[in-house]
Write an enzyme that holds these catalytic residues in place. Structure first.
Site, PDB file in Angstrom:
ATOM      1  N   GLU A  93       0.833  -1.027   0.077  1.00  0.00           N
ATOM      2  CA  GLU A  93      -0.037   0.016  -0.059  1.00  0.00           C
ATOM      3  C   GLU A  93       0.603   1.100  -0.125  1.00  0.00           C
ATOM      4  OE1 GLU A  93      -4.144  -1.320   2.318  1.00  0.00           O
ATOM      5  OE2 GLU A  93      -2.373  -1.000   3.443  1.00  0.00           O
ATOM      6  N   CYS A 106       3.295   8.499   0.881  1.00  0.00           N
ATOM      7  CA  CYS A 106       3.970   7.633   2.077  1.00  0.00           C
ATOM      8  C   CYS A 106       4.405   6.291   1.375  1.00  0.00           C
ATOM      9  CB  CYS A 106       2.942   7.623   3.223  1.00  0.00           C
ATOM     10  SG  CYS A 106       3.663   6.663   4.404  1.00  0.00           S
ATOM     11  N   CYS A 113       6.463  -6.531   7.743  1.00  0.00           N
ATOM     12  CA  CYS A 113       7.489  -6.003   8.643  1.00  0.00           C
ATOM     13  C   CYS A 113       7.847  -7.243   9.525  1.00  0.00           C
ATOM     14  CB  CYS A 113       7.249  -4.891   8.999  1.00  0.00           C
ATOM     15  SG  CYS A 113       8.385  -4.135  10.283  1.00  0.00           S
ATOM     16  N   CYS A 117       5.992  -4.509  15.913  1.00  0.00           N
ATOM     17  CA  CYS A 117       5.542  -3.361  17.003  1.00  0.00           C
ATOM     18  C   CYS A 117       4.077  -3.890  17.318  1.00  0.00           C
ATOM     19  CB  CYS A 117       5.663  -2.129  16.440  1.00  0.00           C
ATOM     20  SG  CYS A 117       7.459  -1.861  16.060  1.00  0.00           S
ATOM     21  N   CYS A 120       0.883  -1.822  15.730  1.00  0.00           N
ATOM     22  CA  CYS A 120       1.031  -1.669  13.971  1.00  0.00           C
ATOM     23  C   CYS A 120       0.522  -2.884  13.231  1.00  0.00           C
ATOM     24  CB  CYS A 120       2.520  -1.684  13.707  1.00  0.00           C
ATOM     25  SG  CYS A 120       2.770  -1.462  11.906  1.00  0.00           S
ATOM     26  N   CYS A 334      -1.059   6.294  10.101  1.00  0.00           N
ATOM     27  CA  CYS A 334       0.267   5.789  10.597  1.00  0.00           C
ATOM     28  C   CYS A 334      -0.197   4.194  11.376  1.00  0.00           C
ATOM     29  CB  CYS A 334       0.717   6.444  11.798  1.00  0.00           C
ATOM     30  SG  CYS A 334       1.628   7.868  10.975  1.00  0.00           S
TER      31      CYS A 334
HETATM   32 FE1  SF4 Z   1       7.381  -2.292  11.347  1.00  0.00          FE
HETATM   33 FE2  SF4 Z   1       4.893  -1.532  12.026  1.00  0.00          FE
HETATM   34 FE3  SF4 Z   1       7.203  -1.284  13.695  1.00  0.00          FE
HETATM   35 FE4  SF4 Z   1       7.057   0.166  11.548  1.00  0.00          FE
HETATM   36  S1  SF4 Z   1       5.679   0.150  13.159  1.00  0.00           S
HETATM   37  S2  SF4 Z   1       8.866  -1.154  12.322  1.00  0.00           S
HETATM   38  S3  SF4 Z   1       6.047  -1.104  10.171  1.00  0.00           S
HETATM   39  S4  SF4 Z   1       6.124  -3.366  12.910  1.00  0.00           S
END
Ligand code: SF4
Length: 341
Positions: A93, A106, A113, A117, A120, A334
């Site tokens: 995306e 963006c 990923c 986190c 996220c 975000c």
């Molecule tokens: Fe990865 Fe999401 Fe952490 Fe960014 S916020 S490093 S995309 S897990």
């Protein structure tokens, strides 16, 4: 011989290719313009190249463009989210944000990923693969072509941790910056990282002087370990030391992003600790109220708490801004990107 993909090639690589076809190097600059600036989809469009050269190029190379699968436009603000399909069927995306005369794209740098986190949506997917430079660059070319608007700013804050895909990200930044690529000023590009210390140090010494944002989100290692597991490898003290060194080498301030999550990191003590942590580092703090994500239990603080947190910080730190993420209603804000439709 297998055909080579021209998307993501830099000037040197294209020069080599055209020389191998017996052409003069300046043809490479013409090709760069067609690929990156004009978003050509076929060699037939490249009318200032001879027919013979176009045919030769077609024999040895191709242009892999991403396919737009879906577009969602926000009803709340001027944001649009675009879902692209890559050559191998994987999806990413990209978000276009129009705000106060700026058009910011963006960009994603990985499919998924690996850093996981807790707040996220992308982190929930895990890592599928790194994007190639051509796929990072093509997001900009395609958004520009589809929207008819030239971007004024680029932020590497979409899906993925850009510094885990260092070489391809750097290559794409140089193509964005090159006058034969997109001619985007380095100062108009910001890379956001979860805090990979060795890569931050490496980036500080690169020729291309892009901006850096570090996603901090917690003021103690205990909380940051839990929110962002990468903190167990690079704890706060090391991240802040690398941030300071970055500002010293670059002679430019950096941004710390701080996602405000109700009852988790939005207390007076958090604000005081945050101010203390960044003391002595030329920086700006960007407060971002948490954006709700399905299956993640965190909550957004109420607006009064957000204002209060900003006020607690303000006299202690030089610059604090409140960033309302755009495209919340279309899952483009975000932390919300997950490339699932
Ligand atoms: Fe990865 Fe999401 Fe952490 Fe960014 S916020 S490093 S995309 S897990």
């Amino acid at each position: 011989m297998a055909k080579v993909n021209l998307m993501g090639m830099n000037l040197g690589e294209i020069e080599e290719l055209v020389s191998s076809l017996g052409e003069r190097p300046f043809r490479a600059r013409q090709l760069m313009k067609w690929i990156y600036e004009k978003g050509a989809e076929s060699f037939a469009q490249m009318t200032d190249l001879s027919k013979e050269l176009r045919e030769r190029l077609d024999e040895v190379s191709y242009l892999d463009r991403m396919r737009l699968v879906k577009r969602a436009d926000s009803r709340l603000d001027q944001a649009a989210k675009l879902l692209f399909e890559l050559e191998d069927g994987k999806k990413v995306e990209t978000v276009l944000i129009r705000e106060s005369g700026r058009r910011t794209i963006c960009l994603s740098t990985q499919v998924g990923c690996p850093l996981g986190c807790r707040f996220c949506a992308t982190g929930k997917i895990g890592l599928r693969r790194n994007l190639k430079a051509g796929e990072i660059v093509d997001q900009v070319v395609e958004v520009e072509r589809l929207s008819g608007e030239k971007p004024t700013n680029l932020v590497l804050m979409g899906m993925g941790e850009p510094l885990l895909n260092y070489e391809e990200v750097l290559k794409s930044l140089n193509i964005f910056n090159s006058s034969y690529g997109l001619g985007m000023g380095a100062r108009k590009m910001i890379l956001s990282t979860a805090g990979l210390v060795p890569q931050i140090e490496r980036l500080a010494k690169e020729k291309i002087k892009i901006g850096l944002a570090i996603s901090l989100n917690a003021t103690t290692d205990r909380l940051r370990d839990w929110l962002m597991p990468i903190n167990r490898k690079y704890p706060l003290r090391e991240v802040l030391r690398a941030a300071k060194r970055f500002t010293q080498i670059r002679k430019r301030r950096i941004t710390f992003e701080y996602l405000l999550i109700a009852g988790v990191n939005d207390s007076f003590d958090d604000a005081t600790r945050l101010a203390k942590l960044v003391k002595g580092i030329p920086c700006k703090i960007n407060l971002i109220p948490y954006n709700p994500i399905a299956n993640i239990k965190f909550k957004r603080p109420d607006p009064q708490r957000v204002e209060l947190f900003k006020r607690w910080l303000y006299p202690l730190t030089p610059t604090v801004t409140l960033r309302e993420s755009k495209g919340r209603d279309i899952g483009a804000a975000c932390g919300q990107l997950r490339a699932l439709y």
